[in-house]
Design a protein around this motif. Structure first.
Motif: not given
Lengths: 193, 193
Positions: B114-132
């Motif tokens: 909620e408070s960090s766009e940078a961390i939010r986007h990093r998490l999205m990239a990480i989850f995408a990597e796990v999903q791949a």
């Protein structure tokens, strides 16, 4: 009368603020300011921030419980329809803020259980109550011959409760209901078919 | 040399503390104290607490990435065995502290996005990597005829990633790996059979 009013304001504004910023992220000072009440009001009404946390958790879950009754226990509808309605009702509630704040149950599980045994135990009871509602539906579906005969309804109900929490968590991260839609799609097309 | 050492200490002790108490729950003062370095050290090495948060997230995921490579991408093993190994490896890592701290990815999703766009986007990239990684396994399983022919591997991989996060969240609340065991059981006995 004024005291009751302060208490209500602290609970409703506090719930809103904690849901948005997290339990540690919303300080008592932030909460009383948002509620527009004097600082001393908080300690007049709550023995501790933990006691306040338990009350907002119950306040939050009261609405979820209404949704559970209106969907999972709505015997007028076919059982799997009720489960679909339950997921949609949760999504609609969380999507009011674009999934931004997620589910308070999941947020507290991630953030608060380490520091509060009382809140941890309340969350366990709440998840058990949700699981019982989902299991109630699955058993009705099994009885109607809609599920594979060997399905363990309690096990799958627990799986659904935790998987929905996970989907909401990713939806919060993506600020998009897509992970909840995907959860629902896979649940009905793969898990329960 | 001394500066490098302070930086490393802040990162390793900071990661431990944030994983345990949450991002807001562990203050910069707590972190430098735990690291045994002077208060000014933190600002020497990190532009902000958010910048520090991104670094500990990467540090944490580096270990998860090793697990992903050793399991999901281990072509020497049958694909569904790799997926089972991946879940067991995650459970073993999280169970070192009796599931008490959960997964930092899930904790940050609940508390920090909620408070960090940078961390939010990093998490999205990480989850995408796990999903791949999970999708890679599922596609291999489909190719080997181990899954239903009409299964959408990307969809189910995303479902597995979010459902595992949810199972870890409930395991954290219960301080018991049972929800992860249940997730794995239902996954292999119902979803992927």
């Amino acid at each position: 009368m004024a005291k009751v009013s302060h208490r209500e304001k602290i609970l409703s504004e506090g719930l809103r603020l904690v849901h948005e910023r997290g339990f540690s992220g919303a300080s008592v000072r932030d909460i009383v300011q948002a509620a527009g009440v004097p600082q001393g009001s908080f300690t007049n009404h709550f023995a501790s921030k933990e006691a306040f946390g338990l009350e907002i958790l119950d306040l939050y879950f009261a609405t979820s419980r209404d949704r559970i009754r209106a969907t999972l226990y709505n015997d007028a509808l076919p059982p799997l329809q009720r489960l679909a309605d339950f997921i949609e009702a949760n999504k609609a509630a969380l999507n009011r803020d674009g999934m931004k704040n997620g589910c308070l149950l999941g947020n507290f599980s991630a953030e608060v259980v380490e520091s509060s045994e009382a809140i941890r135990h309340r969350l366990m009871a709440i998840f058990a109550e949700v699981q019982a509602g989902v299991a109630y539906c699955l058993k009705a579906a099994a009885k109607a011959g809609l599920l594979r005969a060997d399905m363990n309804c309690e096990d799958v109900a627990g799986f659904i409760v935790s998987s929905l929490q996970g989907a909401i968590l990713l939806a919060k991260t993506e600020r998009d209901p897509a992970p909840v839609d995907r959860f629902k799609r896979v649940l009905f097309e793969v898990v329960l078919r």
